[in-house]
Design a protein around this motif. Structure first.
Motif, PDB file in Angstrom:
ATOM      1  N   LEU A   1      14.908   1.092  -0.666  1.00 18.54           N
ATOM      2  CA  LEU A   1      16.194   0.488  -1.046  1.00 18.54           C
ATOM      3  C   LEU A   1      15.914  -0.791  -1.669  1.00 18.54           C
ATOM      4  N   GLU A   2      14.471  -1.490  -1.618  1.00 17.44           N
ATOM      5  CA  GLU A   2      14.088  -3.023  -2.339  1.00 17.44           C
ATOM      6  C   GLU A   2      14.252  -2.140  -4.012  1.00 17.44           C
ATOM      7  N   GLU A   3      13.608  -1.242  -4.398  1.00 13.68           N
ATOM      8  CA  GLU A   3      13.641  -0.854  -5.541  1.00 13.68           C
ATOM      9  C   GLU A   3      15.115  -0.578  -6.011  1.00 13.68           C
ATOM     10  N   ASN A   4      15.978   0.045  -5.206  1.00 12.24           N
ATOM     11  CA  ASN A   4      17.364   0.323  -5.705  1.00 12.24           C
ATOM     12  C   ASN A   4      18.033  -1.078  -5.969  1.00 12.24           C
ATOM     13  N   VAL A   5      17.760  -2.033  -5.191  1.00 16.72           N
ATOM     14  CA  VAL A   5      18.308  -3.310  -5.340  1.00 16.72           C
ATOM     15  C   VAL A   5      18.072  -3.825  -6.585  1.00 16.72           C
ATOM     16  N   LYS A   6      16.817  -3.891  -6.832  1.00 16.00           N
ATOM     17  CA  LYS A   6      16.080  -4.340  -8.096  1.00 16.00           C
ATOM     18  C   LYS A   6      16.961  -3.794  -9.196  1.00 16.00           C
TER      19      LYS A   6
ATOM     20  N   SER B   1       0.822  -1.055   0.107  1.00 17.44           N
ATOM     21  CA  SER B   1      -0.025   0.134  -0.014  1.00 17.44           C
ATOM     22  C   SER B   1       0.997   1.221  -0.079  1.00 17.44           C
ATOM     23  N   GLY B   2       2.074   1.237   0.767  1.00 23.24           N
ATOM     24  CA  GLY B   2       2.906   2.634   0.830  1.00 23.24           C
ATOM     25  C   GLY B   2       3.575   2.501  -0.352  1.00 23.24           C
ATOM     26  N   LYS B   3       3.870   1.394  -1.240  1.00 26.87           N
ATOM     27  CA  LYS B   3       4.635   1.503  -2.208  1.00 26.87           C
ATOM     28  C   LYS B   3       3.805   2.254  -3.345  1.00 26.87           C
TER      29      LYS B   3
ATOM     30  N   PHE C   1       2.984   5.964  -2.299  1.00 28.68           N
ATOM     31  CA  PHE C   1       4.516   6.745  -2.633  1.00 28.68           C
ATOM     32  C   PHE C   1       4.675   6.585  -4.144  1.00 28.68           C
ATOM     33  N   SER C   2       4.278   5.644  -4.909  1.00 32.00           N
ATOM     34  CA  SER C   2       4.442   5.901  -6.385  1.00 32.00           C
ATOM     35  C   SER C   2       3.553   6.818  -6.945  1.00 32.00           C
ATOM     36  N   SER C   3       2.375   6.928  -6.629  1.00 35.23           N
ATOM     37  CA  SER C   3       1.224   7.910  -7.296  1.00 35.23           C
ATOM     38  C   SER C   3       1.322   9.456  -6.598  1.00 35.23           C
ATOM     39  N   LYS C   4       1.512   9.284  -5.284  1.00 34.97           N
ATOM     40  CA  LYS C   4       1.386  10.788  -4.880  1.00 34.97           C
ATOM     41  C   LYS C   4       2.703  11.306  -4.242  1.00 34.97           C
TER      42      LYS C   4
ATOM     43  N   SER D   1      11.551   5.337 -12.232  1.00 40.84           N
ATOM     44  CA  SER D   1      10.754   4.671 -10.957  1.00 40.84           C
ATOM     45  C   SER D   1      10.243   5.703 -10.193  1.00 40.84           C
ATOM     46  N   PRO D   2       8.794   5.730 -10.089  1.00 43.35           N
ATOM     47  CA  PRO D   2       8.291   6.895  -9.198  1.00 43.35           C
ATOM     48  C   PRO D   2       9.185   6.950  -7.806  1.00 43.35           C
TER      49      PRO D   2
END
Length: 193
Positions: A56-61, A11-13, A16-19, A94-95
Protein backbone atom coordinates in the motif's frame (compact mmCIF):
# COMPACT_ATOMS: atom_id res chain seq x y z
CA UNK A 1 18.60 4.93 15.43
CA UNK A 2 15.67 3.45 13.53
CA UNK A 3 12.93 1.88 15.57
CA UNK A 4 12.39 -1.88 15.34
CA UNK A 5 9.17 -1.61 13.34
CA UNK A 6 10.91 0.50 10.68
CA UNK A 7 13.83 -1.93 10.54
CA UNK A 8 11.42 -4.86 10.11
CA UNK A 9 9.49 -2.98 7.43
CA UNK A 10 12.67 -2.07 5.52
CA UNK A 11 14.03 -5.62 5.80
CA UNK A 12 10.73 -7.02 4.56
CA UNK A 13 10.70 -4.54 1.69
CA UNK A 14 14.22 -5.53 0.66
CA UNK A 15 13.50 -9.26 0.82
CA UNK A 16 10.08 -9.04 -0.86
CA UNK A 17 11.72 -6.96 -3.61
CA UNK A 18 14.54 -9.43 -4.21
CA UNK A 19 12.86 -12.78 -3.50
CA UNK A 20 9.15 -12.10 -3.98
CA UNK A 21 6.35 -12.62 -1.50
CA UNK A 22 6.17 -16.40 -1.73
CA UNK A 23 9.89 -17.03 -1.26
CA UNK A 24 10.28 -14.70 1.72
CA UNK A 25 9.54 -15.90 5.24
CA UNK A 26 9.35 -14.27 8.66
CA UNK A 27 12.59 -15.78 9.91
CA UNK A 28 14.49 -14.34 6.93
CA UNK A 29 12.99 -10.92 7.64
CA UNK A 30 13.84 -11.06 11.34
CA UNK A 31 17.37 -12.29 10.63
CA UNK A 32 17.99 -9.36 8.27
CA UNK A 33 16.37 -6.96 10.75
CA UNK A 34 18.43 -8.31 13.64
CA UNK A 35 15.38 -8.98 15.79
CA UNK A 36 13.70 -12.06 17.17
CA UNK A 37 10.66 -13.67 15.60
CA UNK A 38 8.63 -12.68 18.66
CA UNK A 39 9.56 -9.05 18.07
CA UNK A 40 8.25 -9.32 14.51
CA UNK A 41 4.89 -10.50 15.84
CA UNK A 42 4.77 -7.57 18.27
CA UNK A 43 4.46 -5.31 15.24
CA UNK A 44 2.86 -7.47 12.55
CA UNK A 45 0.46 -10.37 13.02
CA UNK A 46 1.72 -12.05 9.83
CA UNK A 47 4.01 -11.83 6.83
CA UNK A 48 0.92 -11.02 4.79
CA UNK A 49 0.12 -8.00 6.95
CA UNK A 50 3.65 -6.66 6.58
CA UNK A 51 3.52 -7.15 2.83
CA UNK A 52 0.15 -5.39 2.61
CA UNK A 53 1.57 -2.37 4.45
CA UNK A 54 4.58 -2.26 2.12
CA UNK A 55 2.41 -2.76 -0.99
CA UNK A 56 0.00 0.00 0.00
CA UNK A 57 2.88 2.37 0.75
CA UNK A 58 4.40 1.69 -2.67
CA UNK A 59 1.00 2.04 -4.34
CA UNK A 60 0.44 5.46 -2.70
CA UNK A 61 3.88 6.62 -3.89
CA UNK A 62 3.11 5.50 -7.44
CA UNK A 63 -0.31 7.17 -7.50
CA UNK A 64 1.09 10.42 -6.09
CA UNK A 65 3.86 10.40 -8.69
CA UNK A 66 1.28 9.81 -11.42
CA UNK A 67 -0.97 12.62 -10.24
CA UNK A 68 1.97 15.01 -9.89
CA UNK A 69 3.03 14.37 -13.49
CA UNK A 70 -0.43 14.75 -15.06
CA UNK A 71 -2.04 17.79 -16.60
CA UNK A 72 -5.40 17.67 -14.83
CA UNK A 73 -6.83 20.02 -17.47
CA UNK A 74 -6.72 17.23 -20.08
CA UNK A 75 -10.10 15.86 -21.09
CA UNK A 76 -11.18 12.91 -18.90
CA UNK A 77 -10.62 10.19 -21.54
CA UNK A 78 -7.10 11.39 -22.41
CA UNK A 79 -6.21 11.72 -18.75
CA UNK A 80 -7.61 8.29 -17.87
CA UNK A 81 -5.69 6.57 -20.66
CA UNK A 82 -2.49 8.24 -19.48
CA UNK A 83 -3.20 7.20 -15.89
CA UNK A 84 -3.84 3.58 -16.87
CA UNK A 85 -0.67 3.45 -18.96
CA UNK A 86 1.44 5.06 -16.22
CA UNK A 87 -0.07 2.70 -13.66
CA UNK A 88 0.88 -0.40 -15.65
CA UNK A 89 4.41 0.90 -16.26
CA UNK A 90 4.76 1.76 -12.56
CA UNK A 91 3.41 -1.61 -11.43
CA UNK A 92 5.79 -3.46 -13.73
CA UNK A 93 8.82 -1.43 -12.69
CA UNK A 94 8.40 -2.01 -8.95
CA UNK A 95 9.32 -5.46 -7.60
CA UNK A 96 6.80 -4.98 -4.78
CA UNK A 97 3.93 -3.76 -6.97
CA UNK A 98 4.73 -6.38 -9.61
CA UNK A 99 3.53 -8.97 -7.08
CA UNK A 100 0.05 -7.76 -8.11
CA UNK A 101 0.34 -10.08 -11.11
CA UNK A 102 0.68 -13.12 -8.86
CA UNK A 103 -2.97 -14.14 -8.50
CA UNK A 104 -2.43 -15.73 -5.09
CA UNK A 105 -0.73 -12.60 -3.76
CA UNK A 106 -3.36 -10.32 -5.30
CA UNK A 107 -6.16 -12.39 -3.77
CA UNK A 108 -4.49 -12.26 -0.36
CA UNK A 109 -3.92 -8.49 -0.62
CA UNK A 110 -7.49 -7.81 -1.61
CA UNK A 111 -8.89 -10.04 1.13
CA UNK A 112 -6.74 -8.46 3.85
CA UNK A 113 -7.55 -4.95 2.61
CA UNK A 114 -11.28 -5.62 2.61
CA UNK A 115 -11.14 -7.27 6.04
CA UNK A 116 -9.63 -4.08 7.44
CA UNK A 117 -11.62 -1.55 5.45
CA UNK A 118 -14.93 -3.27 4.81
CA UNK A 119 -16.20 -5.54 2.08
CA UNK A 120 -17.59 -2.58 0.08
CA UNK A 121 -14.31 -0.72 -0.23
CA UNK A 122 -13.22 -0.26 -3.82
CA UNK A 123 -10.41 2.24 -3.27
CA UNK A 124 -7.83 -0.53 -3.06
CA UNK A 125 -6.17 0.65 -6.28
CA UNK A 126 -7.58 4.00 -7.24
CA UNK A 127 -8.68 5.67 -4.03
CA UNK A 128 -6.36 8.59 -4.70
CA UNK A 129 -8.24 9.36 -7.91
CA UNK A 130 -11.70 9.54 -6.33
CA UNK A 131 -11.33 13.27 -5.66
CA UNK A 132 -10.52 13.90 -9.31
CA UNK A 133 -13.66 12.05 -10.38
CA UNK A 134 -15.74 13.94 -7.80
CA UNK A 135 -14.37 17.20 -9.22
CA UNK A 136 -15.31 16.07 -12.73
CA UNK A 137 -18.83 15.33 -11.48
CA UNK A 138 -19.13 18.84 -10.01
CA UNK A 139 -17.76 20.39 -13.21
CA UNK A 140 -20.23 18.37 -15.32
CA UNK A 141 -17.47 16.50 -17.14
CA UNK A 142 -18.85 13.11 -16.09
CA UNK A 143 -22.22 11.87 -14.90
CA UNK A 144 -23.16 12.75 -11.35
CA UNK A 145 -26.04 10.29 -11.12
CA UNK A 146 -23.63 7.40 -10.49
CA UNK A 147 -22.10 6.95 -7.04
CA UNK A 148 -18.37 7.68 -6.95
CA UNK A 149 -17.64 4.28 -5.38
CA UNK A 150 -19.30 2.57 -8.34
CA UNK A 151 -17.32 4.74 -10.75
CA UNK A 152 -14.11 3.78 -8.96
CA UNK A 153 -15.16 0.12 -9.14
CA UNK A 154 -15.32 0.43 -12.95
CA UNK A 155 -11.67 1.45 -12.97
CA UNK A 156 -10.66 -1.17 -10.45
CA UNK A 157 -12.27 -3.69 -12.82
CA UNK A 158 -10.37 -2.29 -15.81
CA UNK A 159 -6.99 -2.55 -14.12
CA UNK A 160 -7.87 -5.97 -12.73
CA UNK A 161 -8.22 -7.21 -16.30
CA UNK A 162 -4.45 -6.83 -16.54
CA UNK A 163 -4.06 -9.73 -14.10
CA UNK A 164 -5.99 -11.99 -16.50
CA UNK A 165 -3.96 -11.45 -19.68
CA UNK A 166 -3.40 -15.15 -20.25
CA UNK A 167 -7.10 -16.05 -20.05
CA UNK A 168 -8.15 -13.16 -22.29
CA UNK A 169 -5.21 -13.38 -24.68
CA UNK A 170 -1.92 -11.53 -24.27
CA UNK A 171 -2.10 -10.43 -27.90
CA UNK A 172 -4.99 -8.10 -26.99
CA UNK A 173 -3.00 -6.01 -24.51
CA UNK A 174 -2.70 -3.04 -24.03
CA UNK A 175 -5.43 -2.34 -26.63
CA UNK A 176 -8.12 -3.97 -24.51
CA UNK A 177 -7.34 -1.63 -21.61
CA UNK A 178 -7.51 1.41 -23.90
CA UNK A 179 -10.86 0.35 -25.33
CA UNK A 180 -12.30 -0.53 -21.93
CA UNK A 181 -11.25 2.88 -20.61
CA UNK A 182 -12.76 4.54 -23.67
CA UNK A 183 -16.05 2.64 -23.38
CA UNK A 184 -16.39 3.40 -19.66
CA UNK A 185 -15.49 7.07 -20.10
CA UNK A 186 -17.91 7.46 -23.01
CA UNK A 187 -20.64 6.00 -20.83
CA UNK A 188 -19.71 8.38 -18.02
CA UNK A 189 -19.44 11.49 -20.21
CA UNK A 190 -22.30 11.06 -22.73
CA UNK A 191 -25.03 11.95 -20.25
CA UNK A 192 -23.00 14.25 -18.03
CA UNK A 193 -24.56 17.52 -19.13
Amino acid sequence: MEDKKTIILNSGKELFSSKGFKDTNVSQITKMAGVGVGTFYNYYPSKEKLFLEIFLEENVKLKKSMMDSMDLKDDPLTLLKKLLSMNIIGMNSSPILRQWYNKDVYGMLEELYREENGIDKVDFLYGSFAELFRQWQVEGKIRNDIDIELIMAFFTAIISIDTHKEEIGVQHFPQILDYMAEFVMKGLTEHSK
